[in-house]
Design an enzyme around this catalytic site. Structure first.
Site, mmCIF file in Angstrom:
data_model
loop_
_atom_site.group_PDB
_atom_site.id
_atom_site.type_symbol
_atom_site.label_atom_id
_atom_site.label_comp_id
_atom_site.label_asym_id
_atom_site.label_seq_id
_atom_site.Cartn_x
_atom_site.Cartn_y
_atom_site.Cartn_z
ATOM 1 C CG ASP A 18 -2.042 0.983 1.127
ATOM 2 O OD1 ASP A 18 -2.276 1.508 0.018
ATOM 3 O OD2 ASP A 18 -2.683 1.257 2.159
ATOM 4 C CG ASN A 66 -7.450 -1.973 -6.125
ATOM 5 O OD1 ASN A 66 -6.500 -2.733 -5.923
ATOM 6 N ND2 ASN A 66 -7.748 -0.985 -5.278
HETATM 7 C C1 FPP Z 1 -1.817 0.319 -3.326
HETATM 8 O O1 FPP Z 1 -1.397 1.647 -3.462
HETATM 9 C C2 FPP Z 1 -1.356 -0.509 -4.417
HETATM 10 C C3 FPP Z 1 -2.164 -0.997 -5.396
HETATM 11 C C4 FPP Z 1 -3.603 -0.716 -5.459
HETATM 12 C C5 FPP Z 1 -1.646 -1.850 -6.472
HETATM 13 C C6 FPP Z 1 -0.351 -2.542 -6.241
HETATM 14 C C7 FPP Z 1 0.360 -2.614 -7.519
HETATM 15 C C8 FPP Z 1 1.701 -2.558 -7.706
HETATM 16 C C9 FPP Z 1 2.637 -2.564 -6.582
HETATM 17 C C10 FPP Z 1 2.337 -2.463 -9.062
HETATM 18 C C11 FPP Z 1 1.992 -3.505 -10.058
HETATM 19 C C12 FPP Z 1 2.014 -4.892 -9.563
HETATM 20 C C13 FPP Z 1 2.837 -5.872 -10.003
HETATM 21 C C14 FPP Z 1 2.707 -7.243 -9.450
HETATM 22 C C15 FPP Z 1 3.879 -5.641 -11.004
HETATM 23 P P1 FPP Z 1 -2.512 2.781 -3.456
HETATM 24 O O2 FPP Z 1 -2.661 3.257 -4.853
HETATM 25 O O3 FPP Z 1 -3.752 2.293 -2.804
HETATM 26 O O4 FPP Z 1 -1.799 3.864 -2.583
HETATM 27 P P2 FPP Z 1 -2.517 5.028 -1.747
HETATM 28 O O5 FPP Z 1 -3.262 4.336 -0.631
HETATM 29 O O6 FPP Z 1 -1.366 5.811 -1.258
HETATM 30 O O7 FPP Z 1 -3.389 5.776 -2.701
#
Ligand code: FPP
Length: 247
Positions: A18, A66
């Site tokens: 996250d 998501n």
């Molecule tokens: C949370 O950050 C992360 C995600 C919703 C997606 C995770 C994806 C990746 C790490 C990259 C792609 C994956 C792979 C396997 C290559 P957020 O956007 O919710 O962060 P925030 O809470 O700060 O908005």
């Protein structure tokens, strides 16, 4: 050199990655840039896990919730995922990493489904580590799909209600061929489960880190594993019972 004890490593480590969006916002960058850096963190932590010798690593890469994010962000995440599978295949093969995907995979774009299928097939013989991507995954969805299949097996006469116990139920979950997670790491300072593994986390140790996922280093990862190794897992027993059992 770290002081990790091989015998006390988590057999199954799960991570809620996250903080990509906040990482980007703090730098006045587009959220997508945060995900791009997040994918670099994935590469780093997968490599470290393989080197350290963790048998099962599960990454919560895209939740069922998501899908409601802005279209450009969803598209970018799908692109990064496909790109990851393409660029990492060689390294997965060289390092004996087996890729597995769990979740409501039919919702993913066809080209992502195909890339996943191909990577899963090509890496199926990997004996070094199982890397599981939870995609379009929701813990409640997982439980519901298990209940539906159990019910239909009962209706078909292939299963009796009295045969349903914890072990059987676990076999119907998307994680059926994984051991229960020993450790869950969640980055970015949020202290919740966010509909990730619900059934599976019953006895899992949890490590919350304030670090945003793109900044999560190998050193901090090792810190999390060291913290896990110093905990006493009691599974509902007393400390004394557990320590006698250990001896
Ligand atoms: C949370 O950050 C992360 C995600 C919703 C997606 C995770 C994806 C990746 C790490 C990259 C792609 C994956 C792979 C396997 C290559 P957020 O956007 O919710 O962060 P925030 O809470 O700060 O908005």
């Amino acid at each position: 050199m770290h002081r990790l004890v091989k015998e006390k490593l988590p057999r199954h480590l799960a991570i809620i990655m996250d903080g990509n969006g906040r990482w980007a916002e703090k730098r006045s960058l587009d959220r997508v840039e945060g995900h791009r850096q997040g994918a670099e963190s994935v590469r780093r932590i997968v490599r470290a896990s393989r080197e350290i010798g963790i048998p099962y690593l599960t990454l919560f890469a895209f939740s069922s919730e998501n899908w409601s994010r802005p279209r450009v962000e969803v598209d970018a995440l799908m692109f990064l995922l496909r790109n990851y599978l393409e660029t990492e295949l060689q390294e997965m093969l060289e390092n004996q990493i087996r890729l597995v995907a769990i979740g409501d995979l039919a919702r993913l774009p066809l080209e992502v489904q195909t890339a996943l299928q191909q990577t899963v097939e090509k890496t199926a013989q990997g004996k070094g580590m199982t890397l599981t991507l939870a995609l379009s995954y929701g813990g409640r969805d997982d439980i519901l799909q298990a209940v539906r299949r159990i019910l239909s097996h009962c209706q078909e006469g292939n299963l009796k209600p009295e045969e349903i116990n914890e072990e059987l139920f676990s076999k119907y979950l998307w994680t059926h061929n994984h051991p229960g997670p020993d450790l869950l790491i969640r980055t970015s300072g949020e202290m919740r489960i966010s509909n990730f593994f619900l059934w599976q986390l019953a006895y899992t140790e949890i490590y919350f880190s304030p670090t945003l996922w793109p900044d999560f280093t190998r050193e901090e990862f090792i810190q999390a594993l060291l913290s896990y190794q110093n905990r006493e897992r009691r599974f509902g027993l007393t400390g004394e019972q557990v320590r006698v059992g250990d001896g």
